[in-house]
Design an enzyme around this catalytic site. Structure first.
Site, mmCIF file in Angstrom:
data_model
loop_
_atom_site.group_PDB
_atom_site.id
_atom_site.type_symbol
_atom_site.label_atom_id
_atom_site.label_comp_id
_atom_site.label_asym_id
_atom_site.label_seq_id
_atom_site.Cartn_x
_atom_site.Cartn_y
_atom_site.Cartn_z
ATOM 1 N N HIS A 95 0.843 -1.207 0.000
ATOM 2 C CA HIS A 95 0.000 0.000 0.000
ATOM 3 C C HIS A 95 0.878 1.258 0.000
ATOM 4 C CE1 HIS A 95 -2.727 -2.905 2.296
ATOM 5 N NE2 HIS A 95 -3.459 -2.584 1.258
ATOM 6 N N GLN A 98 -0.575 -3.836 -9.210
ATOM 7 C CA GLN A 98 -0.641 -4.885 -10.235
ATOM 8 C C GLN A 98 -0.883 -6.256 -9.612
ATOM 9 O OE1 GLN A 98 3.062 -4.236 -12.261
ATOM 10 N NE2 GLN A 98 2.214 -2.589 -13.498
HETATM 11 P P1 AMP Z 1 -6.432 -3.754 -0.476
HETATM 12 O O1 AMP Z 1 -6.256 -2.975 0.787
HETATM 13 O O2 AMP Z 1 -6.024 -5.194 -0.365
HETATM 14 O O3 AMP Z 1 -7.767 -3.547 -1.131
HETATM 15 O O4 AMP Z 1 -5.374 -3.138 -1.489
HETATM 16 C C1 AMP Z 1 -5.373 -1.773 -1.809
HETATM 17 C C2 AMP Z 1 -4.470 -1.539 -2.983
HETATM 18 O O5 AMP Z 1 -3.144 -1.966 -2.666
HETATM 19 C C3 AMP Z 1 -4.890 -2.341 -4.240
HETATM 20 O O6 AMP Z 1 -4.752 -1.505 -5.381
HETATM 21 C C4 AMP Z 1 -3.923 -3.472 -4.242
HETATM 22 O O7 AMP Z 1 -3.688 -3.998 -5.536
HETATM 23 C C5 AMP Z 1 -2.675 -2.811 -3.685
HETATM 24 N N1 AMP Z 1 -1.749 -3.817 -3.154
HETATM 25 C C6 AMP Z 1 -2.042 -4.841 -2.309
HETATM 26 N N2 AMP Z 1 -0.950 -5.599 -2.086
HETATM 27 C C7 AMP Z 1 0.058 -5.054 -2.815
HETATM 28 C C8 AMP Z 1 1.440 -5.378 -3.006
HETATM 29 N N3 AMP Z 1 2.011 -6.441 -2.413
HETATM 30 N N4 AMP Z 1 2.173 -4.587 -3.822
HETATM 31 C C9 AMP Z 1 1.605 -3.502 -4.423
HETATM 32 N N5 AMP Z 1 0.325 -3.147 -4.283
HETATM 33 C C10 AMP Z 1 -0.449 -3.907 -3.493
#
Ligand code: AMP
Length: 290
Positions: free
Chosen positions: A34, A146
């Site tokens: 994030h 991604q």
């Molecule tokens: P979430 O809180 O899981 O809904 O994720 C929020 C954003 O963070 C989304 O756009 C995800 O794709 C991104 N995200 C989650 N894990 C990763 C990671 N390991 N690397 C980069 N972006 C991430």
């Protein structure tokens, strides 16, 4: 950093903040993945807003909404250090008040197959909440990982189809040193499961090596990806796929840009990963945290 809990507060605060404005939508339980999105927004915009909203409508009835990790105070501390200007952290009732009845549904590709098959209604929840956040915040750019390749493609499709004036920026997957993609769900993993979870990135790296050694038959590459799971009996394979990054539909030939995707269950935890098949060095393009 201003913290808003209502749409009204956001609409009052935002006009006073300088443009361009970047938005990073999250569900909280923030980690370095994030924060890489936040850093990209802070570098490219005068104002960065982050939403923290555990969106109930993207969880199925059998999914993990109630046990999903929450830690607003820790999240706010991280975002304060990262140079964020505004955090929007509403309660569920603020965005889904009584009588709520309007949904955004991407009906065809990329919102069919893969995660859509395993998580009915998931992308309807994602498209609806992202559309709402874009309408509430009105950013110039919105940042997505991604790692959630199908979600990213669904958001791009929805933004194009609804003519929403925003640039969608995709950032690379941040990984642990052993290759596991960072995810808020990794905290569910017991030590042996955490070890087994490295099979996702190993499976993708195997597909990339296969491709780079000249293999061009999708079925042979998919079989190599599946074979990696034989070394990880704790991981239950859901799917391996070679798919177009915009439509997420399986490719018959490896002519254009192709993603290698994998999903599995480790215990009760659903994990996904993907990377471009033709990455010059398997998974080393990804950012690693140590
Ligand atoms: P979430 O809180 O899981 O809904 O994720 C929020 C954003 O963070 C989304 O756009 C995800 O794709 C991104 N995200 C989650 N894990 C990763 C990671 N390991 N690397 C980069 N972006 C991430």
């Amino acid at each position: 950093m201003q913290v808003c809990h209502t749409v009204r507060d956001v609409r009052e605060v935002l006009p006073r903040l300088p443009r361009p404005l970047g938005l990073v939508p999250t569900m909280g339980a923030l980690h370095a993945g994030h924060l890489s999105l936040v850093a990209a927004s802070v570098a490219a915009n005068h104002t960065t807003a982050v939403s923290i909203f555990l969106n109930p409508s993207q969880f199925g009835p059998s999914e993990d909404l109630s046990r999903y990790p929450r830690n607003l105070q820790a999240d706010l501390a991280l975002l304060g250090q990262a140079g964020v200007d505004l955090v929007f952290a509403p309660e569920a009732g603020e965005l889904y008040p009584p009588g709520f009845a309007t949904w955004v549904t991407v009906e065809g590709p990329p919102a069919v197959r893969l995660e859509a098959d395993r998580r009915p209604g998931h992308f309807r929840g994602v498209a609806t909440i992202v559309a709402k956040l874009l309408l509430i915040v009105g950013p110039d750019a919105a940042y997505f990982g991604q790692k959630d390749a199908q979600q990213l493609a669904v958001v791009r499709r929805m933004v194009a189809d609804l003519n929403i004036p925003v640039t969608i920026v995709a950032e690379p997957t941040v990984r642990e040193p052993d290759g596991l993609a960072l995810s808020s769900r990794n905290v569910y993993l017991q030590p042996a499961e955490r070890q087994a979870a490295t099979v996702l990135s190993r499976s993708i790296a195997r597909a990339q090596r296969c491709y780079q050694s000249g293999e061009r038959a999708p079925l042979a590459i998919l079989e190599a990806m599946r074979a990696e799971f034989r070394s990880a009996p704790l991981a239950m394979l859901d799917y391996v796929a070679l798919a177009d990054p915009a439509t997420l539909q399986p490719v018959g030939t490896l002519a254009g840009e192709t993603l290698a995707l994998v999903a599995c269950h480790v215990g009760t935890t659903h994990l996904i990963d993907n990377a471009p098949l033709a990455a010059p060095h398997p998974l080393t393009e990804a950012r690693i945290v140590s």
